[in-house]
Design an enzyme around this catalytic site. Sequence first.
Site, PDB file in Angstrom:
ATOM      1  N   LYS A 172      56.761  70.806  49.832  1.00 51.74           N
ATOM      2  CA  LYS A 172      56.204  69.516  50.237  1.00 51.74           C
ATOM      3  C   LYS A 172      57.296  68.770  51.010  1.00 51.74           C
ATOM      4  O   LYS A 172      58.192  68.174  50.445  1.00 51.74           O
ATOM      5  CB  LYS A 172      55.776  68.696  49.011  1.00 51.74           C
ATOM      6  CG  LYS A 172      54.598  67.727  49.287  1.00 51.74           C
ATOM      7  CD  LYS A 172      54.844  66.689  50.368  1.00 51.74           C
ATOM      8  CE  LYS A 172      55.696  65.559  49.870  1.00 51.74           C
ATOM      9  NZ  LYS A 172      55.813  64.457  50.921  1.00 51.74           N
ATOM     10  N   GLU A 247      68.798  66.489  43.322  1.00 54.53           N
ATOM     11  CA  GLU A 247      69.934  65.977  44.101  1.00 54.53           C
ATOM     12  C   GLU A 247      69.589  64.545  44.483  1.00 54.53           C
ATOM     13  O   GLU A 247      68.769  64.304  45.363  1.00 54.53           O
ATOM     14  CB  GLU A 247      70.181  66.829  45.351  1.00 54.53           C
ATOM     15  CG  GLU A 247      71.423  66.399  46.097  1.00 54.53           C
ATOM     16  CD  GLU A 247      71.695  67.256  47.322  1.00 54.53           C
ATOM     17  OE1 GLU A 247      72.644  66.931  48.055  1.00 54.53           O
ATOM     18  OE2 GLU A 247      70.958  68.233  47.549  1.00 54.53           O
ATOM     19  N   CYS A 281      73.768  62.729  52.814  1.00 48.94           N
ATOM     20  CA  CYS A 281      74.293  62.818  51.451  1.00 48.94           C
ATOM     21  C   CYS A 281      75.798  62.986  51.436  1.00 48.94           C
ATOM     22  O   CYS A 281      76.420  62.848  50.382  1.00 48.94           O
ATOM     23  CB  CYS A 281      73.628  63.968  50.706  1.00 48.94           C
ATOM     24  SG  CYS A 281      73.871  65.571  51.468  1.00 48.94           S
ATOM     25  N   GLU A 380      72.959  51.004  47.609  1.00 45.22           N
ATOM     26  CA  GLU A 380      73.022  52.032  48.651  1.00 45.22           C
ATOM     27  C   GLU A 380      72.148  51.635  49.842  1.00 45.22           C
ATOM     28  O   GLU A 380      70.945  51.427  49.690  1.00 45.22           O
ATOM     29  CB  GLU A 380      72.552  53.366  48.083  1.00 45.22           C
ATOM     30  CG  GLU A 380      73.496  53.909  47.032  1.00 45.22           C
ATOM     31  CD  GLU A 380      72.999  55.207  46.428  1.00 45.22           C
ATOM     32  OE1 GLU A 380      73.824  56.109  46.252  1.00 45.22           O
ATOM     33  OE2 GLU A 380      71.793  55.309  46.155  1.00 45.22           O
TER      34      GLU A 380
END
Length: 416
Positions: A172, A247, A281, A380
Amino acid sequence: MANMVINGQSVAAQNGGTLDVISPVDGKSFTTLPRGQAADVDLAVKAARAALDSGAWGKTTALDRGRLLVRLGESVLEHHEELSLLESRDTGKPLSTARADITALARYFEFYGGAADKVHGQTIPYQEDYSVQVIREPLGVTAHIIPWNYPAQMFGRSVAPALAMGNAAVVKPAEDACLSIVSTAELALEVGFPPGALNVVTGLGEEAGAALSGHSDINFVTFTGSNEVGVLVQQAAARNAVKCVLELGGKSAHIVFEDASFKRAVPAIVKGIVHNAGQTCTAGSRLLVQKSIYEAFMKAVAEAFAKTRVGTPEMDLTCGPVVNRSQFDRVNRYIARGLADGLKIVAEGTIADGVPADGYYVKPTLFSAAAHESDLFTQEIFGPVLDRERRASATRRARHQGRPGVYQRLWCGRRY
């Protein structure tokens, strides 16, 4: 219009629903994709299960799986420019970055293709006249929920090892950026992957993504994305006692000591936060600088920041636009919040002339020192924004690293 790939077929959503694909370059729709629902996910999972239990994929040897993966890597390279253009148009990233991502995608299939027949079982001596044999088997049907910041790379990193070990995959991708993934799945069919081995269901996370992570016939889930959604994925997997790999968000650090080379450190730090418009990341979300070089180093960082340029993918500048309107608004809210808190912009990049007015372009922004408790320090942003902490209070952490001295800290926002 893009389609889903289910059971070896290019298909629309069963209910006919679609989603507009919006280009971050100009904010306009340039195609549509199916709005997959739980029924589509169920169809894909059943196709994957059948491919394993009674279809050709379950009977494919490790050697032949490896050959198929290598062929797919070769096919990706043969369609390199086509996939690169899709990736850059979908995400807004510079063409050179998209090309590097597609090269990495091919490399994942090449690497795991070579590894497919290198994973063996084990025979363990036990008691007299007995031995223990360990046989490695596929997990089964694996679910892969892919983020929008590096769709091609993350697809390769997640799906290639799963296929190499004999699992059947249901993917997905993020609705914001999935065209390179769909195209690669279609290439997989062309090179000989049997129906059901690799399936792609497009749609919204709260619909198709939720249905996939909570499906009762999934054996493993992998997800890359925000902390908030990661919790939901983990809860859904736990209800079915299914293992998952997450993650999620976090804050990585760059540490600069007084013996560092400015020539090497400054470009790495600036690139760490402006690469892919800060949507990565591996962004250096914290920067610790030894006090003795702090002022000189920050001057060099500011000069480098001022040289950054933002433009369309084909301009191939420092970075492109952020991926969507939501992300554009988020980054700009944090910039406005920093200014409202009394911070000053020390340096910023420029947006190139000629970019479309409605694109999602954000200038790389370097702020003055912020308080430790400020939102810009604690939250963030996931954009090209960097600011400094007001106080130098990292002595204890520095000593923990084995280096004496007092350090000042910079911070840049990041999320997955």
